[in-house]
Design a protein around this motif. Structure first.
Motif, PDB file in Angstrom:
ATOM      1  N   ALA A 111       0.836  -1.208   0.000  1.00  0.00           N
ATOM      2  CA  ALA A 111       0.000   0.000   0.000  1.00  0.00           C
ATOM      3  C   ALA A 111       0.867   1.253   0.000  1.00  0.00           C
ATOM      4  CB  ALA A 111      -0.942  -0.012   1.199  1.00  0.00           C
ATOM      5  N   ASP A 112       1.926   1.227   0.799  1.00  0.00           N
ATOM      6  CA  ASP A 112       2.856   2.362   0.863  1.00  0.00           C
ATOM      7  C   ASP A 112       3.525   2.584  -0.494  1.00  0.00           C
ATOM      8  OD1 ASP A 112       4.557   4.369   2.215  1.00  0.00           O
ATOM      9  OD2 ASP A 112       6.150   2.890   1.894  1.00  0.00           O
ATOM     10  N   GLN A 113       3.975   1.506  -1.113  1.00  0.00           N
ATOM     11  CA  GLN A 113       4.630   1.623  -2.418  1.00  0.00           C
ATOM     12  C   GLN A 113       3.657   2.063  -3.504  1.00  0.00           C
ATOM     13  OE1 GLN A 113       7.854   1.679  -3.015  1.00  0.00           O
ATOM     14  NE2 GLN A 113       8.109   1.365  -0.822  1.00  0.00           N
ATOM     15  N   ALA A 114       2.405   1.641  -3.414  1.00  0.00           N
ATOM     16  CA  ALA A 114       1.404   2.063  -4.404  1.00  0.00           C
ATOM     17  C   ALA A 114       1.301   3.587  -4.415  1.00  0.00           C
ATOM     18  CB  ALA A 114       0.050   1.432  -4.100  1.00  0.00           C
ATOM     19  N   VAL A 115       1.391   4.207  -3.250  1.00  0.00           N
ATOM     20  CA  VAL A 115       1.346   5.670  -3.167  1.00  0.00           C
ATOM     21  C   VAL A 115       2.689   6.268  -3.605  1.00  0.00           C
ATOM     22  CG1 VAL A 115       1.119   7.637  -1.596  1.00  0.00           C
ATOM     23  CG2 VAL A 115      -0.476   5.708  -1.439  1.00  0.00           C
TER      24      VAL A 115
END
Length: 151
Positions: A26-30
């Motif tokens: 989720a962090d990397q998606a952002v």
């Protein structure tokens, strides 16, 4: 255009649980500009997992999130130093994650095509062995992009 991008591949990450992997995704998606809402992506990953495991066979998992905050269909790949429990279909722990991120508007089309293409590739031993043996992101990107182009 290549679907698998080297800057979306993270090798030998050190996580101890499926939840840590989901937070990282989720962090990397952002960070990679795929979404503007880490919490929403994380919730969608967990929501999908609650419907049934995305843990496949031989240490692979294909988690996926569909949401309005996701701007473009994309893939993030993570390999782990130590496998984590993922309630996989074969009961084995997971150490290789191919995560799909799909905009809501493409949920029935792109999502299903991408998911079936990736799942089909994981049925080929030359692909799974090549992915796990890869030492650098370029090897993974080249292998998957060439195989996806064949489909």
């Amino acid at each position: 255009m290549a679907l698998i991008k080297t800057d979306h591949i993270f090798l030998k990450e050190n996580f101890t649980s499926q939840d840590e992997v989901m937070h990282f995704l989720a962090d990397q998606a952002v960070s990679l500009g795929l979404s503007n809402d880490e919490n929403k992506v994380y919730a969608k990953l967990l929501e999908r997992e609650a419907e049934g495991t995305t843990g496949m066979m031989d240490g692979f998992a294909i988690p996926h999130a569909k949401d309005t905050t996701i701007t473009a269909a994309d893939i993030i790949i993570v390999s782990l130093v130590n496998p984590v429990d993922w309630q996989s279909l074969d009961g084995s722990p997971t150490d290789f994650i191919i995560a799909l991120f799909i905009p809501d508007s493409e949920a029935g089309t792109t999502h299903l095509k991408l998911l079936s293409s990736v799942a089909r590739l994981l049925m080929h031993q030359d692909v799974t062995k090549g992915l796990k043996a890869a030492a650098i992101p370029e090897e993974i990107a080249n292998l998957l992009n060439s195989k996806l182009a064949e489909n």
